[in-house]
Design a protein around this motif. Structure first.
Motif, PDB file in Angstrom:
ATOM      1  N   GLY A 139      -8.362  60.573  21.132  1.00 49.80           N
ATOM      2  CA  GLY A 139      -8.787  62.037  21.206  1.00 49.80           C
ATOM      3  C   GLY A 139      -7.622  63.045  20.796  1.00 49.80           C
ATOM      4  O   GLY A 139      -7.005  62.738  19.882  1.00 49.80           O
ATOM      5  N   ARG A 140      -7.525  64.237  21.286  1.00 47.60           N
ATOM      6  CA  ARG A 140      -6.928  65.293  20.763  1.00 47.60           C
ATOM      7  C   ARG A 140      -5.551  65.067  21.619  1.00 47.60           C
ATOM      8  O   ARG A 140      -5.317  64.716  22.603  1.00 47.60           O
ATOM      9  CB  ARG A 140      -7.260  66.852  21.092  1.00 47.60           C
ATOM     10  N   LEU A 141      -4.239  65.124  20.509  1.00 54.83           N
ATOM     11  CA  LEU A 141      -2.909  64.780  21.224  1.00 54.83           C
ATOM     12  C   LEU A 141      -2.789  65.996  21.901  1.00 54.83           C
ATOM     13  O   LEU A 141      -3.079  67.256  21.507  1.00 54.83           O
ATOM     14  CB  LEU A 141      -2.020  64.548  19.984  1.00 54.83           C
ATOM     15  N   HIS A 142      -1.433  65.900  22.839  1.00 56.72           N
ATOM     16  CA  HIS A 142      -1.134  67.201  23.430  1.00 56.72           C
ATOM     17  C   HIS A 142       0.338  66.923  23.665  1.00 56.72           C
ATOM     18  O   HIS A 142       1.068  67.800  23.659  1.00 56.72           O
ATOM     19  CB  HIS A 142      -1.589  67.352  24.878  1.00 56.72           C
ATOM     20  N   THR A 143       0.806  65.719  23.588  1.00 54.87           N
ATOM     21  CA  THR A 143       2.292  65.376  23.754  1.00 54.87           C
ATOM     22  C   THR A 143       2.676  64.126  22.889  1.00 54.87           C
ATOM     23  O   THR A 143       2.078  63.069  22.852  1.00 54.87           O
ATOM     24  CB  THR A 143       2.812  65.022  25.234  1.00 54.87           C
ATOM     25  N   VAL A 144       3.804  64.291  22.167  1.00 58.28           N
ATOM     26  CA  VAL A 144       4.505  63.037  21.476  1.00 58.28           C
ATOM     27  C   VAL A 144       5.804  63.169  22.004  1.00 58.28           C
ATOM     28  O   VAL A 144       6.503  64.030  21.988  1.00 58.28           O
ATOM     29  CB  VAL A 144       4.347  63.440  20.043  1.00 58.28           C
ATOM     30  N   ARG A 145       6.371  61.788  22.297  1.00 58.49           N
ATOM     31  CA  ARG A 145       7.689  61.788  22.646  1.00 58.49           C
ATOM     32  C   ARG A 145       8.397  60.588  21.710  1.00 58.49           C
ATOM     33  O   ARG A 145       7.766  59.582  21.460  1.00 58.49           O
ATOM     34  CB  ARG A 145       7.942  61.413  24.083  1.00 58.49           C
ATOM     35  N   CYS A 146       9.585  60.852  21.182  1.00 52.26           N
ATOM     36  CA  CYS A 146      10.183  60.110  20.117  1.00 52.26           C
ATOM     37  C   CYS A 146      11.586  59.937  20.684  1.00 52.26           C
ATOM     38  O   CYS A 146      12.321  60.799  21.015  1.00 52.26           O
ATOM     39  CB  CYS A 146      10.199  60.572  18.765  1.00 52.26           C
ATOM     40  N   THR A 147      12.147  58.728  20.599  1.00 52.62           N
ATOM     41  CA  THR A 147      13.417  58.310  20.861  1.00 52.62           C
ATOM     42  C   THR A 147      14.245  57.551  19.866  1.00 52.62           C
ATOM     43  O   THR A 147      13.640  56.658  19.356  1.00 52.62           O
ATOM     44  CB  THR A 147      13.446  57.623  22.220  1.00 52.62           C
ATOM     45  N   THR A 148      15.637  57.838  19.663  1.00 52.78           N
ATOM     46  CA  THR A 148      16.399  56.957  18.884  1.00 52.78           C
ATOM     47  C   THR A 148      17.601  57.085  19.471  1.00 52.78           C
ATOM     48  O   THR A 148      18.291  58.100  19.332  1.00 52.78           O
ATOM     49  CB  THR A 148      16.496  57.428  17.407  1.00 52.78           C
ATOM     50  N   LEU A 149      18.100  55.781  19.945  1.00 50.51           N
ATOM     51  CA  LEU A 149      19.163  55.855  20.532  1.00 50.51           C
ATOM     52  C   LEU A 149      20.130  54.741  20.001  1.00 50.51           C
ATOM     53  O   LEU A 149      19.767  53.458  20.238  1.00 50.51           O
ATOM     54  CB  LEU A 149      19.051  55.521  22.238  1.00 50.51           C
TER      55      LEU A 149
END
Length: 334
Positions: A139-149
């Motif tokens: 559906g329509r996105l509301h949140t994106v979370r990205c991680t690079t550790l």
């Protein structure tokens, strides 16, 4: 086809190994300012040795892989394009965004394809996430979370020449956010700190950062990066929509330990390095380059694509320095 490789450091040798195992590649020719590095790679992979980039290009290569130091990228990309040879170059295009724009102006309209190495575009998980977004499953996105550790910080000499954590590390997250969502970043707000290696602070860089990105449709993206993650190399993406949510990197080798009673996930040995985490993606990426060389597909990541992620990194760098929100339009030039 015959592929030339310029630069036989860690990533150059890794690319040589990958290319030597591809059916489309019949021979390699390598060059490195450190003669012993070139000879060692030649012996290991059955490659020919050339004493300069010019000699590599004159040897009849069909494609050129640039894995040299970042400062050398602009000149080597141009040399390949001027010789009419398709070029694959590791990110970034150049050490600074201004130099990157100069490269774009020099190569655009040449008709010679250039592919920049953002390997996450070829990782199976990110590809599936993109398909889910583009197919409307979330559906329509509301949140994106990205991680690079990263499990440990790179050497001091690398940090000093990297251009900063946003340009060197976070830029992978910025690129994949654009690629998966199909949206552009309009504004950023970044924070950062130094809790570890003193030489990172002395270089004027941060070792741990966070950035909130606003996309052009109002979606919020949160990017978290650090040079210190003792449990391993943690690279993930979460996409939350009004219909469903998905995650990339949530596998048995996830470098994260649950403290919930009775929970044993993940049970595998954690990813410990980017070459471990993305080995299949690198192979797919270089396979794609052989198709670019063969003329059967366009560049899957152009210089212009790479610069878009670079502008986001510039905005985050300025935001961190001045402690304020920054629009991408504010830093963009040319």
């Amino acid at each position: 086809m015959r592929i030339g490789i310029l630069g036989l450091g860690r990533i150059g040798v890794f690319h040589a190994e990958t290319l030597s195992g591809l059916d489309a590649v019949t021979s390699l020719v390598v060059a490195d300012p450190v003669t012993d590095a070139a000879k060692s790679a030649a012996e290991r992979f059955g490659a020919d040795v050339a004493d300069s980039p010019e000699a590599v290009l004159a040897s009849g290569v069909d494609g050129l892989v640039v894995a040299a130091a970042t400062d050398a990228h602009p000149a080597l990309i141009r040399a390949g394009v001027e010789a009419g040879v398709p070029v694959f170059c590791e990110k970034p295009v150049a050490r600074t965004i201004v130099e990157g724009v100069e490269v774009l102006r020099a190569v655009e309209g040449s008709g010679v394809p250039v592919q920049i190495g953002f390997n996450r575009r070829f990782d199976a998980g990110y590809v599936a996430a993109r398909d889910a977004v583009r197919g409307g499953e979330l559906g329509r996105l509301h949140t994106v979370r990205c991680t690079t550790l990263d499990p440990a910080p790179p050497p001091a000499a690398y940090v000093a020449a990297s251009g900063g954590i946003f340009r060197d590390c976070s830029v992978h997250d910025f690129d994949i956010i654009r690629w998966v969502t199909g949206r552009e970043v309009t504004e950023v707000y970044a924070v950062g700190g130094n809790r570890g290696a003193a030489y990172i602070r002395e270089a004027g860089d941060a070792d741990t950062t966070g950035a909130v990105l606003t996309l052009d449709d109002g979606t919020i993206a949160v990017v978290s990066n650090s040079r210190h993650n003792a449990r391993g190399h943690d690279v993930r993406m979460e996409l939350l929509g009004f219909a469903d949510s998905v995650a990339v990197g949530l596998d048995e080798k996830l470098p994260l330990r649950s403290v919930e009673p009775g929970v044993t996930f993940p049970t595998g040995v954690p990813h410990d390095f980017f070459m471990d985490r993305f080995a299949p993606a690198y192979r797919a990426e270089l396979t794609a380059f052989t198709e670019v060389v063969a003329g059967t597909r366009p560049s899957p990541c152009t210089v212009a694509d790479a610069l878009e992620a670079g502008w986001i990194a510039e905005a985050c760098t300025l935001s961190l320095r001045e402690h304020r929100p920054v629009t991408v339009a504010e830093v963009r030039t040319g």
